[in-house]
Design an enzyme around this catalytic site. Structure first.
Site, short mmCIF file in Angstrom:
data_model
loop_
_atom_site.label_atom_id
_atom_site.label_comp_id
_atom_site.label_asym_id
_atom_site.label_seq_id
_atom_site.Cartn_x
_atom_site.Cartn_y
_atom_site.Cartn_z
N VAL A 84 70.92 79.36 -22.67
CA VAL A 84 69.56 79.16 -22.40
C VAL A 84 68.62 79.65 -23.40
O VAL A 84 68.91 80.73 -23.90
CB VAL A 84 69.25 80.08 -21.03
CG1 VAL A 84 67.80 79.71 -20.89
CG2 VAL A 84 70.08 79.43 -19.86
N LYS A 85 67.72 78.89 -23.75
CA LYS A 85 66.78 79.26 -25.01
C LYS A 85 65.46 79.63 -24.30
O LYS A 85 64.77 78.79 -23.74
CB LYS A 85 66.62 77.94 -25.89
CG LYS A 85 66.85 77.95 -27.33
CD LYS A 85 66.55 76.61 -27.64
CE LYS A 85 65.96 76.69 -29.14
NZ LYS A 85 65.62 75.30 -29.86
N THR A 86 64.89 80.96 -24.80
CA THR A 86 63.61 81.36 -24.12
C THR A 86 62.91 81.62 -25.58
O THR A 86 63.26 82.15 -26.39
CB THR A 86 63.91 82.58 -23.36
OG1 THR A 86 64.31 83.70 -24.07
CG2 THR A 86 64.76 82.30 -22.14
#
Ligand code: E4P
Length: 204
Positions: A84-86
């Site tokens: 997941v990219k935040t």
């Protein structure tokens, strides 16, 4: 150094993966919109994960921490390859910490300083993505940033992997490799530029 392909184009992903040239994929909402339009991107992410044996970064679009965590869980459920990219904001780092507590890998993106990078590491980031080309675009040294992060992470024994992003040409890849970036993500065009050398062509 691991090489990731920065695209959501399945034909490009299959071509590079079948040739054994890549270790994973990064995407961002603009790249996903280019192939999915307004459709639900989950199908695209699943196809990408099935085409590559390695991490596939999928970015959240919410701007608040709770929304990012909700989206992050949904993305992580699509396939074990999903990372997941935040974004590197207060909310993004809170979401990073929550997702990491559940064993979900996180790529913290939009990093433009070494002090941001140390905060991402404290939040448990699996990868930190300094954006080299975008730094160069505003007259700052993108590769200098990669070098600083490498040196700070080494100094403090930080295990977060340095993922050089926003790479625009082979020279960027070459420099990231010499600095000791753990990974570099590049568009398909740059990947195939890496293969080319006039003396190889002449030798043939
Ligand atoms: C990778 O994770 C980024 O989305 C990408 O490298 C950004 O590249 P750009 O600055 O060329 O858009």
């Amino acid at each position: 150094m691991k090489i990731f392909l920065d695209t959501a184009d399945l034909a490009e992903i299959r071509r590079a993966s079948e040739a054994g040239l890549i270790d994973g994929i990064t995407t961002n909402p603009s790249l996903i919109a280019q192939v999915a339009g307004d459709a639900d991107p989950r199908g695209i992410f699943l196809s990408i994960c099935e085409a590559v044996d390695g991490p596939v970064s999928a970015e959240v679009v919410a701007l608040d921490g709770e929304g990012m965590v909700r989206e992050g869980y949904k993305l992580a459920k699509i396939h074990d390859n999903i990372v997941v990219k935040t974004p590197l904001t207060e909310h993004g780092l809170r979401a990073c910490r929550s997702l990491r507590a559940e064993g979900i890998r996180v790529n913290v993106t939009l990093c433009f300083s070494a002090v941001q990078a140390i905060l991402a590491a404290k939040a448990g980031a699996t990868y930190i993505s300094p954006f080299v080309g975008r730094m160069d675009d505003v007259g700052q040294s993108g590769m200098g940033l990669v070098e600083e992060i490498r040196s700070v992470y080494d100094e403090y024994g930080i295990e977060t992997e340095v993922l050089a992003a926003s790479l625009r040409h082979p020279r960027h890849v070459h420099e990231a490799m010499l600095i000791g970036a753990d990974c570099a993500t590049l568009p398909p065009k740059v990947l195939y530029q890496l293969l080319k050398h006039p003396l190889t062509d002449r030798g043939l």
